[in-house]
Design a protein around this motif. Structure first.
Motif, PDB file in Angstrom:
ATOM      1  N   ARG A 111      67.437  23.141  44.197  1.00 33.72           N
ATOM      2  CA  ARG A 111      67.547  24.573  43.818  1.00 33.72           C
ATOM      3  C   ARG A 111      67.574  25.660  45.131  1.00 33.72           C
ATOM      4  O   ARG A 111      67.007  25.126  46.296  1.00 33.72           O
ATOM      5  CB  ARG A 111      66.288  25.000  42.992  1.00 33.72           C
ATOM      6  CG  ARG A 111      66.432  26.362  42.303  1.00 33.72           C
ATOM      7  CD  ARG A 111      65.504  26.600  41.050  1.00 33.72           C
ATOM      8  NE  ARG A 111      64.338  25.612  41.291  1.00 33.72           N
ATOM      9  CZ  ARG A 111      64.143  24.447  40.441  1.00 33.72           C
ATOM     10  NH1 ARG A 111      65.257  23.972  39.979  1.00 33.72           N
ATOM     11  NH2 ARG A 111      63.028  23.850  40.598  1.00 33.72           N
ATOM     12  N   SER A 112      68.390  26.444  45.350  1.00 37.29           N
ATOM     13  CA  SER A 112      68.534  27.305  46.518  1.00 37.29           C
ATOM     14  C   SER A 112      68.179  28.782  46.052  1.00 37.29           C
ATOM     15  O   SER A 112      68.736  29.281  45.018  1.00 37.29           O
ATOM     16  CB  SER A 112      70.012  27.258  47.116  1.00 37.29           C
ATOM     17  OG  SER A 112      69.885  26.062  48.244  1.00 37.29           O
ATOM     18  N   MET A 171      74.050  27.997  48.814  1.00 39.17           N
ATOM     19  CA  MET A 171      74.079  27.775  47.306  1.00 39.17           C
ATOM     20  C   MET A 171      74.935  26.513  47.026  1.00 39.17           C
ATOM     21  O   MET A 171      74.787  26.107  45.899  1.00 39.17           O
ATOM     22  CB  MET A 171      74.502  29.214  47.054  1.00 39.17           C
ATOM     23  CG  MET A 171      73.512  30.357  47.140  1.00 39.17           C
ATOM     24  SD  MET A 171      71.831  29.891  46.460  1.00 39.17           S
ATOM     25  CE  MET A 171      71.458  31.640  45.677  1.00 39.17           C
ATOM     26  N   GLU A 172      76.221  26.433  47.569  1.00 39.41           N
ATOM     27  CA  GLU A 172      77.083  25.608  47.260  1.00 39.41           C
ATOM     28  C   GLU A 172      76.623  24.036  47.289  1.00 39.41           C
ATOM     29  O   GLU A 172      77.169  23.274  46.603  1.00 39.41           O
ATOM     30  CB  GLU A 172      78.300  25.779  47.954  1.00 39.41           C
ATOM     31  CG  GLU A 172      79.173  26.708  47.783  1.00 39.41           C
ATOM     32  CD  GLU A 172      80.289  27.243  48.736  1.00 39.41           C
ATOM     33  OE1 GLU A 172      80.339  26.448  49.751  1.00 39.41           O
ATOM     34  OE2 GLU A 172      81.224  27.860  48.317  1.00 39.41           O
ATOM     35  N   GLN A 201      71.593  27.455  41.573  1.00 38.78           N
ATOM     36  CA  GLN A 201      71.485  28.849  42.565  1.00 38.78           C
ATOM     37  C   GLN A 201      70.694  30.045  41.722  1.00 38.78           C
ATOM     38  O   GLN A 201      71.196  30.363  40.679  1.00 38.78           O
ATOM     39  CB  GLN A 201      72.994  29.184  42.816  1.00 38.78           C
ATOM     40  CG  GLN A 201      73.782  27.988  43.149  1.00 38.78           C
ATOM     41  CD  GLN A 201      75.498  28.710  43.195  1.00 38.78           C
ATOM     42  OE1 GLN A 201      75.764  29.571  42.449  1.00 38.78           O
ATOM     43  NE2 GLN A 201      76.099  27.767  43.940  1.00 38.78           N
ATOM     44  N   TRP A 247      70.049  33.659  42.452  1.00 38.91           N
ATOM     45  CA  TRP A 247      70.279  34.771  43.211  1.00 38.91           C
ATOM     46  C   TRP A 247      69.257  35.960  42.788  1.00 38.91           C
ATOM     47  O   TRP A 247      68.935  36.132  41.699  1.00 38.91           O
ATOM     48  CB  TRP A 247      71.716  35.270  42.833  1.00 38.91           C
ATOM     49  CG  TRP A 247      72.881  34.311  43.088  1.00 38.91           C
ATOM     50  CD1 TRP A 247      73.399  33.367  42.496  1.00 38.91           C
ATOM     51  CD2 TRP A 247      73.426  34.258  44.400  1.00 38.91           C
ATOM     52  NE1 TRP A 247      74.345  32.991  43.275  1.00 38.91           N
ATOM     53  CE2 TRP A 247      74.310  33.375  44.349  1.00 38.91           C
ATOM     54  CE3 TRP A 247      73.059  34.997  45.594  1.00 38.91           C
ATOM     55  CZ2 TRP A 247      75.251  33.227  45.351  1.00 38.91           C
ATOM     56  CZ3 TRP A 247      73.858  34.892  46.911  1.00 38.91           C
ATOM     57  CH2 TRP A 247      74.865  33.713  46.736  1.00 38.91           C
TER      58      TRP A 247
END
Length: 200
Positions: free
Chosen positions: A169-170, A181-182, A187, A189
């Motif tokens: 996870r980012s 994120m990629e 992801q 946000w």
């Protein structure tokens, strides 16, 4: 022998904390010292250049050219104390939760090495990766940890520690973090104004 590790990556400014610590520290210095005011013409030029070269280093260094080691030593501790109040309420708990589930938690930030490590010291990250500044010239970069360089910094850390990072996870707030994120399965946000989760 390389070891595969589950990793969760966090950005700092706008993701775990409201505002921008670099910009905030510059403003703090303006309130505390006459010296930054003498550099206003250079800062003005730097802000114009920024509009045409966002990834650039020159404008970033020029906008902080007034900084000295004595100013950092004098002003950073109190600024850090104040800026910690900008942290989103869920941040520390979420980092602890990710750690409790057996994952390494990494902070990768464009903020500087004289600010961000102390801003997150109580959060117990496994590693904090950030922009490295020259010790005798705190306005000058040894390494700008921004954009694609965030992935480079993480890869260098992983290689040094003989780890194959599996990014579960980012967490981030900005399009400049898309590189991080990629490489993540999930992801997350964050709205930099509210701290709430949002869609990309």
């Amino acid at each position: 022998m390389l070891k595969k590790e589950e990793i969760v990556v966090f950005d700092f400014d706008g993701t775990l904390s409201a505002g921008d610590s670099n910009v905030g520290f510059v403003k703090y210095c303006f309130r505390k010292s006459v010296r930054p005011w003498l550099f206003l013409p250079l800062i003005g030029i730097a802000m114009i250049v920024r509009n045409f070269n966002l990834p650039g280093i020159w404008w970033r260094q020029a906008s902080r050219r007034f900084l000295t080691t004595d100013m950092v030593k004098k002003f950073a501790p109190e600024f850090i104390k104040q800026h910690k109040r900008e942290r989103f309420g869920w941040a520390k708990e979420q980092v602890a939760k990710e750690k409790a589930e057996g994952r390494k938690v990494i902070l990768v930030s464009a903020s500087t090495d004289y600010l961000v490590p102390q801003l997150v010291k109580d959060m117990k990250f496994d590693v904090v990766l950030c922009s490295r500044m020259e010790k005798d010239k705190p306005w000058k970069y040894d390494f700008l940890c921004w954009g694609a360089n965030k992935v480079i910094a993480m890869d260098e850390w992983a290689k040094k520690n003989k780890i194959i990072p599996h990014v579960i996870r980012s967490y981030a707030d900005s399009k400049s973090d898309m590189y991080l994120m990629e490489i993540a399965e999930e992801q997350v946000w964050v709205d930099r104004k509210t701290g709430l989760r949002k869609s990309a």
